[in-house]
Structure formats: structure tokens, C-alpha cells
Design a protein around this motif. Structure first.
Motif: not given
Length: 692
Positions: A205-213
Motif C-alpha cells: 500500500g505504501l508503494m502506491v498510496a496517493r494521499t498522505e492520510s
């Protein structure tokens, strides 16, 4: 869960592509979605969108009442808002907003613990989405079912639905943020005590996350996995990144509180079991921290009893919830059957009740699997205890071996000191020789590089001189011909008018004057191109930006070419208003478009010449097209070179398009020929769009 894409953004972006009059109304209503002004602002937005036939604006505005009631207890108003939003989305073909409204209703049922109603609505949403062949609705249905089973404590069932939602997203709706699914799977794996899997989902998930939240949530899941894996070093290494992002988001943060977890961990490491026990009583709702504390003390039996009590409590809660769900499901189905008795057969009622019974059996099977997990966990605790005993024995053996080796090492230290001293002297001499060699090589390399640069410079100067010589020869040849032809015409017709002025009628005199004027204009254009060419070669071309009216610029060109050829009509089109002002070099635009229009009239005998102005994103686009002879494919780029002409019998030096392209590039734009246009030739000028 909020609708993907909803949010307050700059009005200049208008990411929803709404009508310019509808967008600010929607943004105003969205800003007041949680207060009493939401309703009049929403209705105003919907009515304006209907008047302007902006049906997407109608549907997206209808989601605001849904959002408003999703945080309240007024379920009747919520149902009305959902029903209205769904009807509008189906009427106007924007199904995503209707499915968003239905998911919001499911989430409200979950918060109000109406799990049976939520499951039935989720199943209906899946059936409707399959009929619609709308993958976004299928994705929302699977996601909602997973959320329902998580709250019921049936983690394995929830995991299956989350995996289905992930598969649908990856195959059919790639514009969604996949980190949302990975965060849910990571949280679920932590609850199921599958910490390696939780760590894998969190990292993906961290590799593709688009928002900081969502990134903060994933960091929290990763820390939880490290904590329960007893990997305290990794926990501390990753905590700083989580802490930095947590403080940055501030009140926006929606993450679990891992600071208490860290305090419990540090107390256990310090063996301050009294402090750890005090913190567990405050923060440990699940009993997991207390279980770790008991293991740290070596009280494995109490830890096992703690874990067993936790699972027994979860099983009781699951069975109680299951009975409530079955009862609620039966009552809801019976109520619906009474209301639709004329439409639904008794066989369908029996099948629905049978499905409820099968669902109950399936959930009981899940509970049995969880019991097996409990037994496996107990075995794991016993294995950990045996491993710790074995490690203690191994440590005692290693201590005895280390004591004997320390005595041997003491004798070797003196020998090693002498060896180190000797090696240091040898290494110092070797380094000195190496530095001298490197210095010599560097000086030689520098000399070779300077010589190579001088040779390259001489070659470039030679090529530049040869090119200049060829350019001069070509320039003189073209100039001598192009200047002589119009000059001969001007001199010849002037002499005729002077010598035989009385013998010529007025029409002939007028014709001669037009020819003299035409050839004078040719000479003027020729000298203008030569002057611009001189500026280009001397690198003195500089664009002067100033406010320019597009309508005035087009009128100037239109007046210049109107009536130039009776067989060819000039058409001017513009998508700009008469008062539209841009910041640019208007004189250079006139020079470029004048060259394009001159070529168009030169090579068009019948038909029309079109001059069009418009905009695309951050670019302003001018287009000149004609119904003339066109340009062969192999000449598309050649005609932009200096002194290159498609027709050697036509007047001109072949500088017009070359000068026009350089002017366009000087202004930060470009000039090219559109080869997809077949009736004639079409040239496109693109420039930066800076509003005045």
C-alpha cells in the motif's frame, strides 16, 4: 468512506468538468455540507445545472444531502436523499453517484448496528451492478460487505470480500487508489494475528498510496505488525516516519494511536512491568498488549489464558450477533414479502430463508476455523517457551566458550599490534606512490581533454564557416532573381504609365497601378524576411510581451486579405470574445499568420482559405487551412528550411515558413503542418496562453 474524487479544490481546476456557472455553486454547497445551509445551496445548484443541461452537475450536487445525513441519526431523511440521488444518477447516466449514495447508506447502517439491513442492501447493490455491468458498483458492493463482516468479527469472510474488491479494482477501475484496499487488508491481518501478511499488505500500500492520510494509516498498520512480531528494532526505525507524518496532518489525522503502544513497548523493554501493566489497563481493549506483557514476564500460562479468554469473548459476541442478524434478516424478509405478496412467490420466500440459514451455517464454520486458530496460537506460545529455554542454554554455553577465547585473544593482541604497525608503514608508502601516479595521470588527462576540446572547437568553426559560405551563395542566387523580377515589373509599368499615359484608358491604368503596388509589396515582404533572417543569425530575436486583443489581430489580417482573389473566399472563425486579451508579441503573430495566409492564397485557385483561433488547455491555437494543391508527404519538413520552395515558378525566396517557425519558437510555441488534413494544406500555430 467518502466518494472518490469529492473534495474542495481550486476553482481554476474544475476537476469534475462542470459548467463554469455550476461549479462555484457546487463548491459552495459542498463547503456547507454539514450545516443548515446545505439544502438551499444544493437546490440552487441542482436547478442551475438543470437549466444549463449540466446533468453531471445535477447528479454530483445530489450527493451533498447524502453526505449531510450520513453523519446524523435521521435515517428517514437519509433514505430519501439516497433514493433521490440514485434516481437522478440513473436518469442522467452518471451511475457512480447513485452507488456512492447506496454505500453511504450501508455505512450508516453499520454505525447504527443494523447489520442485517446492511448485508441485504449490499447484496442488492451487487445484483444491480451486475445487471448494469458497472464495475464501480460491484467494487463498492464487495467493499461494503467486507466492512460489514469486519464489524461482526468474521475476519476470514471479510478478507474474501476485500480480495474480490481488490481484483475488480485492479482489472477494471485502475483510476482508484489501491492503497485503500491494502490498508483494510493490513488491518484485518493484524486482527487475525497474521503479522507477516499484514506487513506485506502495508508495504504494498505504501508503494502506491496517493494521499498522505492513507499513507499514515498504512504506516500505523506496519508499526502494529512489527510490535506484535516482537521486532522492536524495526518498530523504532519506522516510528520516526510515522510520527513526522502524524504531526504534519494534525487534526486531519485519522490514525490509530500508536504512541501508547510505544510507551507499553518501552516499559516492557526496561522491565518496568508495573508501568506497562498500568498502561495496559488504560489502553488495552483487546487484551493483546496484556498478553505480550505476560509473555515478557515469562508467565506463559497466564498469557495463554488471556488469549483464550479473548477468543471466547469474540466467539460469544459473534454468535450473539449472528442470532440477531438471522432474526433481523427473517423479519426484514417477512416484511418485504408482505409488502410485495402479489409479486413474489412462496418459493422465493423459502429460498431467501434458506439462504439466511446457509449464511448462519457458513458463519458457524468460520467460528470453528477461528477455534482452530486459537489452538494453533496456544501451540505457538508453547513452542516459543521451549525456544526461549533452548536459547538460554545456548547462551550459557557460549559464555563459557567466550571465557576461554578471551585468554587466547589477550596473547594475540600483542602480536597483532606489531603486525599492524608494520602494515601501516607499508600501506603509507604504497598510498604515497599511488597519489604521485594519480597526480601524473590527472595532469596528462587534463592536457588530452584540453587538446580534444580545441580540436572539436576548430571542427565546429570549420563546419560553421562552410555552412555560412553555402548559405551566402544560396542567398545571393535567390536574392538576385527575386529582387530583379518585381523591380523589372515596377520599372516597366511605371515607364508605360509615364510615356503613354494619355493613350491608356482608366481601367488599364488602374490595373498597372495594382501590379506596381503588388510588386512593391513583394519587395517589402522580401526585405522584411531578410531583416528577420539577419536577427535570427545574430541571435537577437526577442519576443516582446504586451496586452493584445485577439479580435483586433484577426481583423487586421482579414482586412489585408479580403478581396485578394475573387475565386477564393477568406473565412475567419474565433472561439474568443471580442474583449479577450492575451499577453504576447502581437506583431510576431501577425508576421507568422501573414506568411501562412500569403502561402494559402498563393497556392489556392478556387475554394476558400480559413483562419481560425481557439484554445486548448494552456495553449492558444491559430489554424490556417486552404483548398489548394496541398503539400507532398516528402516535402512536409523540407518547406520549413531556408530557401526551399515547393514550386520553383512561384514568387518568393522560400524564407516565409522558415522565418515563421523561428518566430513561433522564440515565443515559446511551435509551428507545424497537420498532415491529416487532405483537401489542401493546414498549418497550425501553438503559443502559450497567458490571459491579460
Amino acid at each position: 468512506m467518502c466518494l472518490s474524487g469529492l473534495g474542495i479544490v481550486s476553482a481554476q481546476n474544475n476537476i469534475y468538468k462542470l459548467n463554469d456557472a455550476v461549479y462555484p455553486l457546487y463548491m459552495d454547497a459542498f463547503a456547507h455540507r454539514y450545516d443548515s445551509l446545505y439544502l438551499p445551496l444544493t437546490e440552487k445548484c441542482i436547478q442551475t445545472a438543470l437549466d444549463l443541461k449540466d446533468y453531471k452537475g445535477v447528479c454530483i450536487a445530489a450527493t451533498i444531502p447524502v453526505i449531510h445525513f450520513s453523519s446524523s441519526k435521521d435515517k428517514d431523511s437519509m433514505l430519501k436523499a439516497v433514493e433521490r440521488c440514485e434516481k437522478l444518477s440513473r436518469r442522467y447516466g452518471y451511475l457512480q453517484y447513485g452507488y456512492f449514495a447506496r454505500r453511504s447508506k450501508i455505512l450508516l447502517d453499520i454505525r447504527q448496528k443494523n447489520h442485517a439491513e446492511a448485508l441485504i442492501e449490499s447484496e442488492r447493490m451487487l445484483q444491480d451492478a451486475q445487471v448494469d455491468k458497472y464495475y464501480f458498483g460491484i467494487y463498492y458492493s464487495y467493499l461494503s460487505s467486507g466492512d460489514i463482516y469486519v464489524t461482526l468479527g468474521f475476519n476470514r469472510v471479510a478478507e474474501r470480500f476485500y480480495m474480490k474488491a481488490k481484483d475488480v479494482m485492479e482489472k477494471y477501475i485502475t483510476d482508484q487508489d489501491p492503497a485503500v484496499i491494502y490498508e483494510k487488508l493490513a488491518a484485518l491481518s493484524v486482527n487475525m494475528r497474521n503479522y507477516e501478511k499484514a506487513l506485506e499488505y502495508a508495504n504494498k500500500g505504501l508503494m502506491v498510496a496517493r494521499t498522505e492520510s492513507i499513507k499514515e494509516k498504512l504506516l500505523g498498520r506496519r508499526l502494529a505488525a512489527y510490535f506484535f512480531m516482537r521486532d522492536m528494532n524495526s518498530f523504532e526505525e519506522n516510528f520516526e516516519e510515522f510520527d513526522k507524518l502524524h504531526k504534519k496532518l494534525g487534526s486531519k489525522s485519522n490514525s490509530n494511536d500508536l504512541y501508547a503502544t510505544r510507551s507499553i513497548q518501552n516499559a516492557i523493554i526496561r522491565q518496568d512491568y508495573a508501568m506497562a501493566d498500568s498502561l495496559c489497563k488504560i489502553h488495552d481493549k483487546s487484551g493483546k498488549y496484556t498478553e505480550l506483557l505476560l509473555e515478557a514476564k515469562g508467565d506463559y500460562k497466564s498469557a495463554y489464558e488471556q488469549m483464550k479468554a479473548y477468543y471466547e469473548r469474540k466467539f460469544r459476541e459473534s454468535y450473539d450477533m449472528l442470532d440477531v442478524m438471522v432474526g433481523m434478516t427473517t423479519r426484514i424478509i417477512e416484511q418485504e414479502n408482505i409488502q410485495r405478496a402479489e409479486q413474489v412467490s412462496k418459493e422465493n420466500i423459502r429460498l431467501q430463508l434458506e439462504n439466511a440459514r446457509l449464511e448462519m451455517n457458513r458463519l458457524r464454520n468460520e467460528a470453528e476455523l477461528a477455534e482452530f486458530d486459537l489452538q494453533n496460537s496456544a501451540l505457538r506460545v508453547q513452542n516459543d517457551s521451549l525456544k526461549m529455554d533452548a536459547q538460554q542454554m545456548r547462551l550459557e554455553q557460549l559464555e563459557r566458550q567466550n571465557a576461554s577465547r578471551l585468554a587466547e585473544l589477550a596473547g594475540q593482541k600483542r602480536v597483532n599490534r606489531l603486525r599492524i604497525t608494520f602494515l601501516s608503514v607499508i600501506i603509507s608508502l604504497a598510498l604515497l606512490l599511488l597519489l604521485m601516479a594519480l597526480k601524473s595521470m590527472r595532469a596528462r588527462k587534463k592536457g588530452m581533454e584540453q587538446l580534444s576540446m580545441m580540436n572539436a572547437k576548430l571542427i565546429a568553426e570549420k563546419e560553421r564557416a562552410e555552412a555560412a559560405d553555402k548559405m551566402k551563395t544560396s542567398f545571393i542566387q535567390n536574392m538576385s532573381h527575386e529582387i530583379r523580377t518585381p523591380l523589372n515589373s515596377i520599372v516597366g509599368f511605371s515607364q508605360i504609365l509615364t510615356m503613354d499615359g494619355d493613350a491608356l484608358d482608366e481601367e488599364t491604368k488602374s490595373r498597372f497601378v495594382e501590379l506596381i503596388t503588388h510588386n512593391s509589396n513583394l519587395l517589402t515582404r522580401l526585405f522584411d524576411d531578410v531583416l528577420i533572417l539577419s536577427e535570427i543569425d545574430s541571435q537577437k530575436v526577442v519576443a516582446k510581451k504586451e496586452p493584445t486583443y485577439i479580435s483586433a489581430l484577426l481583423n487586421t489580417l482579414s482586412n489585408q486579405y479580403k478581396g485578394k482573389n475573387e475565386e477564393v473566399s477568406l473565412i475567419v472563425e474565433s472561439s474568443f470574445e471580442d474583449t479577450q486579451v492575451i499577453v504576447t508579441d502581437g506583431n510576431r503573430i501577425v508576421i507568422i499568420l501573414d506568411a501562412l495566409l500569403d502561402n494559402a492564397f498563393k497556392f489556392t485557385e478556387k475554394g476558400h482559405v480559413l483562419l481560425k483561433a481557439g484554445s486548448e488547455a494552456d495553449r492558444i491555437v491559430f489554424c490556417v487551412e486552404d483548398t489548394g494543391v496541398g503539400v507532398p508527404t516528402d516535402m512536409v519538413e523540407v518547406i520549413f528550411e531556408r530557401f526551399k520552395k515547393m514550386d520553383g515558378f512561384k514568387q518568393g525566396m522560400g524564407l516565409g515558413l522558415s522565418v515563421a517557425r523561428v518566430n513561433a519558437e522564440c515565443m515559446g510555441g511551435g509551428l507545424y503542418m497537420d498532415t491529416s488534413y487532405k483537401p489542401g494544406a493546414r498549418f497550425v500555430l501553438e503559443l502559450p496562453y497567458e490571459r491579460g
